[in-house]
Design a protein around this motif. Structure first.
Motif, PDB file in Angstrom:
ATOM      1  N   ARG A 134       0.850  -1.204   0.000  1.00 21.29           N
ATOM      2  CA  ARG A 134       0.000   0.000   0.000  1.00 21.29           C
ATOM      3  C   ARG A 134       0.879   1.246   0.000  1.00 21.29           C
ATOM      4  O   ARG A 134       0.618   2.203  -0.709  1.00 21.29           O
ATOM      5  N   GLN A 135       1.960   1.187   0.758  1.00 27.57           N
ATOM      6  CA  GLN A 135       2.871   2.329   0.803  1.00 27.57           C
ATOM      7  C   GLN A 135       3.466   2.580  -0.589  1.00 27.57           C
ATOM      8  O   GLN A 135       3.608   3.714  -1.028  1.00 27.57           O
ATOM      9  N   ASP A 138       0.787   4.076  -2.762  1.00 27.83           N
ATOM     10  CA  ASP A 138       0.428   5.427  -2.336  1.00 27.83           C
ATOM     11  C   ASP A 138       1.533   6.436  -2.632  1.00 27.83           C
ATOM     12  O   ASP A 138       1.266   7.638  -2.744  1.00 27.83           O
ATOM     13  N   PHE A 148      -4.801  13.361  -3.918  1.00 27.72           N
ATOM     14  CA  PHE A 148      -4.633  12.073  -3.233  1.00 27.72           C
ATOM     15  C   PHE A 148      -4.430  12.234  -1.724  1.00 27.72           C
ATOM     16  O   PHE A 148      -5.057  11.570  -0.913  1.00 27.72           O
ATOM     17  N   TRP A 152      -6.475  10.580   1.315  1.00 29.95           N
ATOM     18  CA  TRP A 152      -5.797   9.575   2.155  1.00 29.95           C
ATOM     19  C   TRP A 152      -5.910   9.954   3.627  1.00 29.95           C
ATOM     20  O   TRP A 152      -6.236   9.141   4.487  1.00 29.95           O
ATOM     21  N   LYS A 153      -5.653  11.238   3.915  1.00 35.85           N
ATOM     22  CA  LYS A 153      -5.707  11.701   5.314  1.00 35.85           C
ATOM     23  C   LYS A 153      -7.131  11.638   5.858  1.00 35.85           C
ATOM     24  O   LYS A 153      -7.358  11.201   6.981  1.00 35.85           O
ATOM     25  N   THR A 155      -9.583   9.708   4.871  1.00 36.67           N
ATOM     26  CA  THR A 155      -9.991   8.303   5.038  1.00 36.67           C
ATOM     27  C   THR A 155      -9.437   7.758   6.351  1.00 36.67           C
ATOM     28  O   THR A 155     -10.129   7.094   7.123  1.00 36.67           O
ATOM     29  N   ARG A 156      -8.177   8.084   6.605  1.00 35.70           N
ATOM     30  CA  ARG A 156      -7.528   7.576   7.813  1.00 35.70           C
ATOM     31  C   ARG A 156      -8.219   8.128   9.071  1.00 35.70           C
ATOM     32  O   ARG A 156      -8.436   7.410  10.042  1.00 35.70           O
ATOM     33  N   LEU A 190     -10.359   7.581  -2.689  1.00 36.47           N
ATOM     34  CA  LEU A 190      -9.005   7.034  -2.573  1.00 36.47           C
ATOM     35  C   LEU A 190      -8.838   5.815  -3.487  1.00 36.47           C
ATOM     36  O   LEU A 190      -7.835   5.676  -4.205  1.00 36.47           O
ATOM     37  N   ARG A 194      -6.166   5.126  -6.520  1.00 38.83           N
ATOM     38  CA  ARG A 194      -5.299   3.936  -6.545  1.00 38.83           C
ATOM     39  C   ARG A 194      -5.546   3.134  -7.824  1.00 38.83           C
ATOM     40  O   ARG A 194      -4.608   2.673  -8.469  1.00 38.83           O
ATOM     41  N   GLN A 254      -8.139   0.339   3.932  1.00 40.30           N
ATOM     42  CA  GLN A 254      -6.991   0.025   4.801  1.00 40.30           C
ATOM     43  C   GLN A 254      -6.528  -1.412   4.613  1.00 40.30           C
ATOM     44  O   GLN A 254      -5.500  -1.805   5.144  1.00 40.30           O
TER      45      GLN A 254
END
Ligand SMILES: Nc1ncnc2c1ncn2[C@@H]1O[C@H](COP(=O)(O)OP(=O)(O)OP(=O)(O)O)[C@@H](O)[C@H]1O
Ligand SMILES: [Mg+2]
Length: 369
Positions: A134-135, A138, A148, A152-153, A155-156, A190, A194, A254
């Motif tokens: 994933r890293q 991303d 993006f 991403w932030k 979603t987290r 997200l 991706r 995730q």
């Protein structure tokens, strides 16, 4: 982007070292423990303010030194040169400056100086947990899609909130619905980034891999983290009881993964070590090619112990791909003769023999002590 010069102070066995780098190929050679990997670590710290070897800053700050300082002159995309400095002290304080201004967001730093690292740990891309992949995905999303990072932030944040409600809170249906709606909207955004990135990456990766090695049946497959045929809100609603019992959300972005398979079997299970190194190198080189093709930007390649696991022919093929990308490359090896015949004659190759954290026999790039 390329680094015109790099000054390192107080990093591992390097007391003070100033390097004038070639815009393309830079080879750092020397015996074990001389400081070659530390030079790549310095560039990584300058780009991301963190090491790739340890999460404990005390381990990379030179013993007895109050801090470690990295300073680079970065050739900016729009022309000109940007001075960039990163300093970490023994108390953990981090200072980042770009063009004389203090920078608070590390994303600004990462955006300025994209780096790609290929070392023994990059095998984790095949054999490690999905988080590693994933890293990797991303990195592409971050550098290729301006929206993006915010998706991403967000979603987290929504996921963290949902998980803490699942674990500790009494989950009122209306509160859950509000967080789920937030999570679903940003998670789908997200996933869209991706998906688009991987669709662009796959043909580029396959083309590059074919130039490196013949591996019949090797495929990349993106998994978004939940059933491809069901919307996320439905998946969350149906899985609620299980999520509540476990105390966290089981499905969602995730859990996304980029599966690398050969004939349906995980690549790490059947490929040789050298073949695995070629696959991870092709993945990382493909990211650099895409960044260049789609954004007109370059990243810096840090390749630790490039000759390891590769025979002369495959070493040469990898060097050829890097050379063709026209990007800055910093490689390490114990013996620079391992690269004989690897670079074409018109490539500007700068060799840096390293001994005890200093440059050996080099009056031009001499260390300043
Ligand atoms: N905090 C520190 N302070 C001082 N020296 C350190 C510190 N951490 C590590 N060292 C030493 O710094 C040296 C640099 O190691 P580095 O990993 O850069 O060497 P290398 O040239 O890449 O070696 P190899 O060929 O074995 O990979 C080592 O000798 C190590 O023992
Ligand atoms: Mg090393």
């Amino acid at each position: 982007m390329s680094l015109q010069s790099l000054t390192i102070s107080g990093l591992r066995n390097i007391a003070s070292l100033q390097l004038v780098l070639a815009p393309r190929t830079n080879i750092f050679s020397g015996p074990n423990g001389s400081g070659k990997t530390s030079i790549l670590e310095a560039v990584h710290l300058l780009s991301l303010a963190r090491s790739f070897r340890t999460s404990k800053y005390k381990h990379y700050i030179r013993h007895e030194e109050p801090h470690c300082t990295l300073f680079g002159r970065v050739a900016a995309p729009e022309g000109g040169v940007l001075p960039v400095g990163v300093q970490r002290d023994q108390g953990g304080t981090l200072k980042v400056r770009i063009a004389g201004e203090t920078v608070e967001s590390l994303a600004t730093l990462a955006e300025l100086l994209p780096v790609q690292l290929i070392n023994a740990d990059t095998f984790a891309l095949l054999e490690g947990s999905p988080g590693v992949r994933r890293q990797f995905m991303d990195w592409g999303g971050f550098h290729l899609e301006p929206r993006f990072f915010s998706a991403w932030k967000a979603t987290r944040r929504a996921l963290k909130q949902r998980n803490s409600l699942l674990k500790y809170g009494k989950l009122e249906p209306s509160v859950r619905a509000a967080w789920d709606a937030q999570l679903v909207a940003r998670a789908e955004e997200l996933d869209g980034y991706r998906t688009r990135y991987i669709e662009a990456l796959i043909p580029c990766f396959e083309r590059l891999l074919a130039e490196l090695v013949e591996l019949e049946g090797l495929r990349l497959q993106y998994y978004r983290g939940w059933d491809r045929n069901r919307p996320l809100d439905q998946v969350l609603a149906e899985g609620l009881e299980r999520d509540r019992a476990q105390g966290f959300t089981q499905q969602g972005p995730q859990r996304a993964d980029l599966r690398v398979k050969v004939g349906g079997v995980a690549a790490a299970e059947i490929l040789s070590r050298g073949q695995q190194k070629l696959v991870v190198s092709a993945l990382k080189v493909a990211q650099g090619y895409l960044l260049k093709e789609l954004m007109g930007r370059h990243c810096i390649y840090l390749i630790d112990d490039l000759p390891a696991e590769l025979d002369a022919q495959h070493r040469q093929r990898l060097c050829m791909l890097l050379e063709r990308m026209n990007t800055q490359v910093l490689v390490t090896c114990t013996d620079a003769s391992a690269f004989a015949g690897c670079w074409s004659n018109d490539t500007d190759v700068q060799e840096f023999p390293i001994r005890d954290g200093k440059l050996a026999n080099n009056p031009v790039n001499g260390s300043k002590e």
